[in-house]
Design an enzyme around this catalytic site. Sequence first.
Site, PDB file in Angstrom:
ATOM      1  N   LYS A 111     -89.033   6.133   7.038  1.00 31.45           N
ATOM      2  CA  LYS A 111     -88.517   7.419   6.529  1.00 31.45           C
ATOM      3  C   LYS A 111     -88.059   7.286   5.082  1.00 31.45           C
ATOM      4  O   LYS A 111     -88.383   8.131   4.244  1.00 31.45           O
ATOM      5  CB  LYS A 111     -87.377   7.886   7.443  1.00 31.45           C
ATOM      6  CG  LYS A 111     -86.809   9.251   7.092  1.00 31.45           C
ATOM      7  CD  LYS A 111     -86.198   9.920   8.305  1.00 31.45           C
ATOM      8  CE  LYS A 111     -84.833   9.383   8.694  1.00 31.45           C
ATOM      9  NZ  LYS A 111     -83.761   9.726   7.737  1.00 31.45           N
ATOM     10  N   SER A 112     -87.304   6.237   4.783  1.00 31.05           N
ATOM     11  CA  SER A 112     -86.787   6.076   3.410  1.00 31.05           C
ATOM     12  C   SER A 112     -87.941   5.961   2.407  1.00 31.05           C
ATOM     13  O   SER A 112     -87.898   6.538   1.315  1.00 31.05           O
ATOM     14  CB  SER A 112     -85.935   4.812   3.319  1.00 31.05           C
ATOM     15  OG  SER A 112     -84.789   4.930   4.115  1.00 31.05           O
ATOM     16  N   SER A 165     -74.066   2.851  -0.518  1.00 32.73           N
ATOM     17  CA  SER A 165     -75.028   3.879  -0.131  1.00 32.73           C
ATOM     18  C   SER A 165     -76.237   3.879  -1.053  1.00 32.73           C
ATOM     19  O   SER A 165     -76.129   4.129  -2.253  1.00 32.73           O
ATOM     20  CB  SER A 165     -74.357   5.255  -0.177  1.00 32.73           C
ATOM     21  OG  SER A 165     -75.345   6.261  -0.133  1.00 32.73           O
ATOM     22  N   GLN A 220     -78.424   6.064  -0.912  1.00 34.13           N
ATOM     23  CA  GLN A 220     -78.652   7.461  -1.301  1.00 34.13           C
ATOM     24  C   GLN A 220     -77.937   7.761  -2.615  1.00 34.13           C
ATOM     25  O   GLN A 220     -78.487   8.424  -3.500  1.00 34.13           O
ATOM     26  CB  GLN A 220     -78.175   8.399  -0.194  1.00 34.13           C
ATOM     27  CG  GLN A 220     -78.994   8.238   1.082  1.00 34.13           C
ATOM     28  CD  GLN A 220     -78.546   9.154   2.189  1.00 34.13           C
ATOM     29  OE1 GLN A 220     -77.503   9.813   2.095  1.00 34.13           O
ATOM     30  NE2 GLN A 220     -79.315   9.201   3.262  1.00 34.13           N
ATOM     31  N   ASP A 230     -78.122   2.068  10.139  1.00 38.95           N
ATOM     32  CA  ASP A 230     -78.723   3.064  11.048  1.00 38.95           C
ATOM     33  C   ASP A 230     -79.007   2.495  12.428  1.00 38.95           C
ATOM     34  O   ASP A 230     -79.288   3.240  13.374  1.00 38.95           O
ATOM     35  CB  ASP A 230     -80.029   3.609  10.455  1.00 38.95           C
ATOM     36  CG  ASP A 230     -79.786   4.477   9.229  1.00 38.95           C
ATOM     37  OD1 ASP A 230     -78.633   4.908   9.020  1.00 38.95           O
ATOM     38  OD2 ASP A 230     -80.751   4.730   8.486  1.00 38.95           O
ATOM     39  N   LYS A 232     -72.297   9.921   9.202  1.00 37.29           N
ATOM     40  CA  LYS A 232     -73.748  10.053   9.392  1.00 37.29           C
ATOM     41  C   LYS A 232     -74.032  11.415  10.059  1.00 37.29           C
ATOM     42  O   LYS A 232     -73.184  12.293  10.053  1.00 37.29           O
ATOM     43  CB  LYS A 232     -74.269   8.871  10.220  1.00 37.29           C
ATOM     44  CG  LYS A 232     -74.169   7.540   9.470  1.00 37.29           C
ATOM     45  CD  LYS A 232     -75.083   7.520   8.251  1.00 37.29           C
ATOM     46  CE  LYS A 232     -74.997   6.219   7.478  1.00 37.29           C
ATOM     47  NZ  LYS A 232     -75.727   6.261   6.209  1.00 37.29           N
ATOM     48  N   ARG A 275     -70.780   8.651  14.310  1.00 32.48           N
ATOM     49  CA  ARG A 275     -71.461   7.773  15.280  1.00 32.48           C
ATOM     50  C   ARG A 275     -70.500   6.807  15.973  1.00 32.48           C
ATOM     51  O   ARG A 275     -70.849   6.253  17.012  1.00 32.48           O
ATOM     52  CB  ARG A 275     -72.623   7.028  14.606  1.00 32.48           C
ATOM     53  CG  ARG A 275     -73.796   7.960  14.346  1.00 32.48           C
ATOM     54  CD  ARG A 275     -74.988   7.268  13.699  1.00 32.48           C
ATOM     55  NE  ARG A 275     -76.077   8.235  13.553  1.00 32.48           N
ATOM     56  CZ  ARG A 275     -77.098   8.088  12.730  1.00 32.48           C
ATOM     57  NH1 ARG A 275     -77.193   7.007  11.966  1.00 32.48           N
ATOM     58  NH2 ARG A 275     -78.040   9.013  12.668  1.00 32.48           N
ATOM     59  N   ARG A 335     -80.634   9.568  16.254  1.00 32.16           N
ATOM     60  CA  ARG A 335     -80.468   8.154  16.599  1.00 32.16           C
ATOM     61  C   ARG A 335     -79.624   7.963  17.865  1.00 32.16           C
ATOM     62  O   ARG A 335     -79.793   6.977  18.578  1.00 32.16           O
ATOM     63  CB  ARG A 335     -79.888   7.365  15.416  1.00 32.16           C
ATOM     64  CG  ARG A 335     -80.791   7.439  14.195  1.00 32.16           C
ATOM     65  CD  ARG A 335     -80.717   6.250  13.286  1.00 32.16           C
ATOM     66  NE  ARG A 335     -81.442   6.535  12.057  1.00 32.16           N
ATOM     67  CZ  ARG A 335     -82.772   6.432  11.912  1.00 32.16           C
ATOM     68  NH1 ARG A 335     -83.524   6.046  12.919  1.00 32.16           N
ATOM     69  NH2 ARG A 335     -83.348   6.729  10.766  1.00 32.16           N
TER      70      ARG A 335
END
Length: 426
Positions: free
Chosen positions: A21-22, A165, A167, A312, A339, A343, A387
């Site tokens: 995905k990344s 991160s 991101q 993740d 997230k 989680r 997830r």
Amino acid sequence: MKQLPTTTTGLTGNLTVPGDKSISHRALMFGAMANGTTKIAKILHSDDVTSTINALKAVGVKISEANGITEVVGKGVNNLNDPWGPINMGNSGTSTRLLTGLFTGANLAATIVGDASLSTRPMKRITRPLSEIGGTIISDDGHLPLQIKKSLLLPVIHQKLTVGSAQVKSAILLAGLAAGADTYVTDNFHSRNHTEQMLPKFGVEVDYKNDTIHIPAHQELQATEIEVPGDISSAAYWIVAGLITPNSELTIKNVGINPTRTGIITVLKKMGGNITIVPQETVGEPMADITVKTSQLHGIKIAGQIIPSLIDEIPIIALAATQADGQTVIADASELRVKETDRIKTVSDELNKLGAKIVPTTDGFIIDGKVSLRTDKIHVSGHTDHRIAMMLSIAALVTNGTIILDDDESVKISYPTFFNNLEGIV
Ligand code: S3P
């Protein structure tokens, strides 16, 4: 709603998981910024990646698919247009944060919205550094909607990450690259490095000094060909399934094994997992076939520098820990709180419903094993978090009760064929 398969005879066979995905998000974004047409093989087809595709189309990029190849007709960094209306990023944190960086650097005006989960996730981690380098982004106290205003960035950018991160790192790198700035970003956390790894494939010079990444000013991207490896975050479900289900042997083919992503392999081996890695030929990031055999795991402590490389995968590692002898402690993972769901809460609540002994802590879990997961009829929920839904589906394999997953639809976010693959191995 779905009744989950349970098994007593063991899992066997080969699996191929969908594209990373990344890497899929980045290939699309860099293709959009490049001159020429970028061709992407084995891209992930999922809701999060569709969010990136739709956002790029909204700023004028043409993206099409033929014979399994995704073609992105790049516009160059200076030719993206302002979108007509708000861009909906759905559930995707990566689309939102990376594209906010890109749009800010590309001097666009855009409004970003998202679904209920995305709207609760923290955005100050990108709006603050982007405003420090000259961007103007108005948010709802650090949450969506984000209004990106036209802004000219500083010619020289220095930022040091305060949160581990990728991101955030990528948002700043993309902003600087799009703005033509001389850009330095320091990442002491060693978060996933797909951005820095892929940009040179598009002809961008990227230099390093210790933990600082430097992208020199005024660079153009040139179209290229990208092959996306299988997603280790998706393979993680089968890796753990094969280890904890009796009489199992599974091989997951062509999985990306970039070292910034393989923390799960390191910790599961340390827990006693029988895992064999056979490297495969590749034109892009390193790839391997991963074979796992049923193993009696034992508890360990998982904390510190390794956390970003398995962030993740912590939900599925927590499940593995319930089946390990002794105690597993997971710490330094407070990022899990922000997230797609909190989680730490969703993993403990749902696995404890099944009979696990998990104590949530502020930044992780204390997990006592080995426990038998429950055998009667019960409903579990991923709380719309893909997830968590996939982790619970693997948990069901080590029960022999009737487990109903209330929100199986959420797997579309990252792994739409998850249940087909599950049915193929039980
Ligand atoms: C991602 C980075 C990680 C990860 C997410 C994808 C990326 O988030 O959890 O699923 O592609 O850069 P953070 O970088 O915010 O930890």
